[in-house]
Write a protein that holds these residues in place. Sequence first.
Motif, mmCIF file in Angstrom:
data_model
loop_
_atom_site.group_PDB
_atom_site.id
_atom_site.type_symbol
_atom_site.label_atom_id
_atom_site.label_comp_id
_atom_site.label_asym_id
_atom_site.label_seq_id
_atom_site.Cartn_x
_atom_site.Cartn_y
_atom_site.Cartn_z
ATOM 1 N N VAL A 32 0.860 -1.176 0.000
ATOM 2 C CA VAL A 32 0.000 0.000 0.000
ATOM 3 C C VAL A 32 0.899 1.230 0.000
ATOM 4 O O VAL A 32 1.750 1.385 0.885
ATOM 5 C CB VAL A 32 -0.925 0.033 1.231
ATOM 6 N N PHE A 33 0.710 2.072 -0.988
ATOM 7 C CA PHE A 33 1.466 3.316 -1.078
ATOM 8 C C PHE A 33 0.608 4.497 -0.645
ATOM 9 O O PHE A 33 -0.589 4.553 -0.938
ATOM 10 C CB PHE A 33 1.911 3.574 -2.524
ATOM 11 N N PHE A 34 1.239 5.450 0.037
ATOM 12 C CA PHE A 34 0.674 6.775 0.216
ATOM 13 C C PHE A 34 1.423 7.688 -0.742
ATOM 14 O O PHE A 34 2.636 7.874 -0.603
ATOM 15 C CB PHE A 34 0.838 7.264 1.660
ATOM 16 N N ALA A 35 0.721 8.224 -1.725
ATOM 17 C CA ALA A 35 1.354 9.059 -2.741
ATOM 18 C C ALA A 35 1.888 10.354 -2.120
ATOM 19 O O ALA A 35 1.474 10.743 -1.016
ATOM 20 C CB ALA A 35 0.347 9.381 -3.841
ATOM 21 N N GLU A 86 5.740 11.481 11.558
ATOM 22 C CA GLU A 86 4.798 11.527 12.681
ATOM 23 C C GLU A 86 3.362 11.405 12.189
ATOM 24 O O GLU A 86 2.546 10.709 12.802
ATOM 25 C CB GLU A 86 4.986 12.828 13.454
ATOM 26 N N PHE A 87 3.040 12.066 11.093
ATOM 27 C CA PHE A 87 1.682 11.983 10.541
ATOM 28 C C PHE A 87 1.318 10.530 10.226
ATOM 29 O O PHE A 87 0.188 10.092 10.467
ATOM 30 C CB PHE A 87 1.571 12.835 9.271
ATOM 31 N N TYR A 88 2.285 9.775 9.684
ATOM 32 C CA TYR A 88 2.023 8.393 9.279
ATOM 33 C C TYR A 88 2.400 7.377 10.357
ATOM 34 O O TYR A 88 2.406 6.177 10.079
ATOM 35 C CB TYR A 88 2.806 8.070 8.002
ATOM 36 N N ARG A 89 2.671 7.853 11.570
ATOM 37 C CA ARG A 89 3.142 6.951 12.623
ATOM 38 C C ARG A 89 2.170 5.789 12.836
ATOM 39 O O ARG A 89 0.979 5.979 13.020
ATOM 40 C CB ARG A 89 3.317 7.718 13.931
ATOM 41 N N GLY A 90 2.689 4.576 12.805
ATOM 42 C CA GLY A 90 1.884 3.374 12.982
ATOM 43 C C GLY A 90 1.204 2.886 11.721
ATOM 44 O O GLY A 90 0.630 1.790 11.711
ATOM 45 N N LEU A 91 1.253 3.682 10.643
ATOM 46 C CA LEU A 91 0.557 3.323 9.406
ATOM 47 C C LEU A 91 1.499 2.888 8.300
ATOM 48 O O LEU A 91 1.051 2.377 7.274
ATOM 49 C CB LEU A 91 -0.283 4.510 8.906
ATOM 50 N N ILE A 92 2.815 3.146 8.476
ATOM 51 C CA ILE A 92 3.765 2.815 7.418
ATOM 52 C C ILE A 92 4.955 2.043 7.985
ATOM 53 O O ILE A 92 5.278 2.127 9.163
ATOM 54 C CB ILE A 92 4.269 4.068 6.674
ATOM 55 N N ASP A 93 5.582 1.305 7.083
ATOM 56 C CA ASP A 93 6.824 0.603 7.391
ATOM 57 C C ASP A 93 8.019 1.318 6.764
ATOM 58 O O ASP A 93 9.141 1.232 7.274
ATOM 59 C CB ASP A 93 6.775 -0.832 6.839
ATOM 60 N N ILE A 109 4.034 1.935 2.456
ATOM 61 C CA ILE A 109 5.080 2.882 2.061
ATOM 62 C C ILE A 109 4.495 4.264 1.828
ATOM 63 O O ILE A 109 3.498 4.411 1.107
ATOM 64 C CB ILE A 109 5.763 2.427 0.753
ATOM 65 N N ALA A 110 5.093 5.275 2.430
ATOM 66 C CA ALA A 110 4.706 6.659 2.146
ATOM 67 C C ALA A 110 5.838 7.342 1.390
ATOM 68 O O ALA A 110 7.020 7.104 1.670
ATOM 69 C CB ALA A 110 4.412 7.422 3.438
ATOM 70 N N ILE A 111 5.472 8.185 0.453
ATOM 71 C CA ILE A 111 6.453 8.983 -0.282
ATOM 72 C C ILE A 111 6.312 10.425 0.180
ATOM 73 O O ILE A 111 5.234 11.018 0.083
ATOM 74 C CB ILE A 111 6.234 8.860 -1.795
#
Length: 320
Positions: free
Chosen positions: A192-195, A257-264, A224-226
């Motif tokens: 799962v990507f966060f664009a 911090e925004f994506y904390r717990g949601l991304i690897d 994954i977040a970009i």
Amino acid sequence: MTSPAITVITGGVGGAKFVEGLYHSVNPQSLCVIPNIGDDDQFHGLWVSPDVDTLVYTLSEHVNRDTGWGMAGDTFATQEQLALLGQEVWMNLGDKDLATHIVRTLRLHRGESPSDVAAHLARSLGLECQLMLPTDSTLQTRVHTEQGELSLEEYFVKHRCAPQVTQVRYRGAENAQITVAAEAAIREADCVFFAPSNPLLSIAPTLEVNRVRQTLHSTTAKRIAISPLVGGKAVKGPTCEVMRACGFEANVFGIAEFYRGLIDTLVIDQKDAEHAHALRKLGLEVVVLVTLMDDKPSRIAFAAQVLSSLDLAPALEAVS
């Protein structure tokens, strides 16, 4: 090899760059895109979905490449006539673009679900990937500013992001339920990507939908977040200003911090490479690349680099 199932949670113009790169780098039938609906609003009696349409126009090669939104070669005769008749026309809707909104509104009035309407529009313009709305409920971003509460388009287009932001709210989120299809797309994905979209204005509306966060927590997909920041600055738009207003640092640590717990994994630009070690200490896998995507070839090249860096070679092999 089987192409991995890839789901992307994204906003409009910025996120569409990465999604376009993926679309042309992997088997598009294995790609699912979940767009932001927080910008949706009514204009001239028509229901308009700016970020959804930007994605559809971009992936179908109909987008205005100069602006990144709207349709290539569009005209604005209807806008001019509306202005003569005393209507506000700060939301710039072209004549071909209006056809999209007319069809959307007609089908919604006939009782079709927003998800079915969005899928119809995507298919009509030839998209091979799956476009899935996060919810069929109405959820609208509201920006609280020194000038009062504004819709996202009022803030972004009418006022050109000038008012100082004090907070951001997501009207209707408490009643918005994730669709069965979107939940499955997140839960069953291989990644799962966060664009690289504005976190508070483009990604958060989807995260505020009931069960989206829970599904992201429970999925076995690689997440994954970009980062949308380059050297601590936004490529375009008020990302840094809005992040600060909402209590986040306007840098890659604020993104983390925004994506904390949601991304690897967090993908950052080379200009932020000095922070990679500290980010890894937070427990994140960090990939450092040149993240600017100025044109279609650079978007495809970047998407391929990201997939290779994450050992997702089967996705590339599927289209080789």
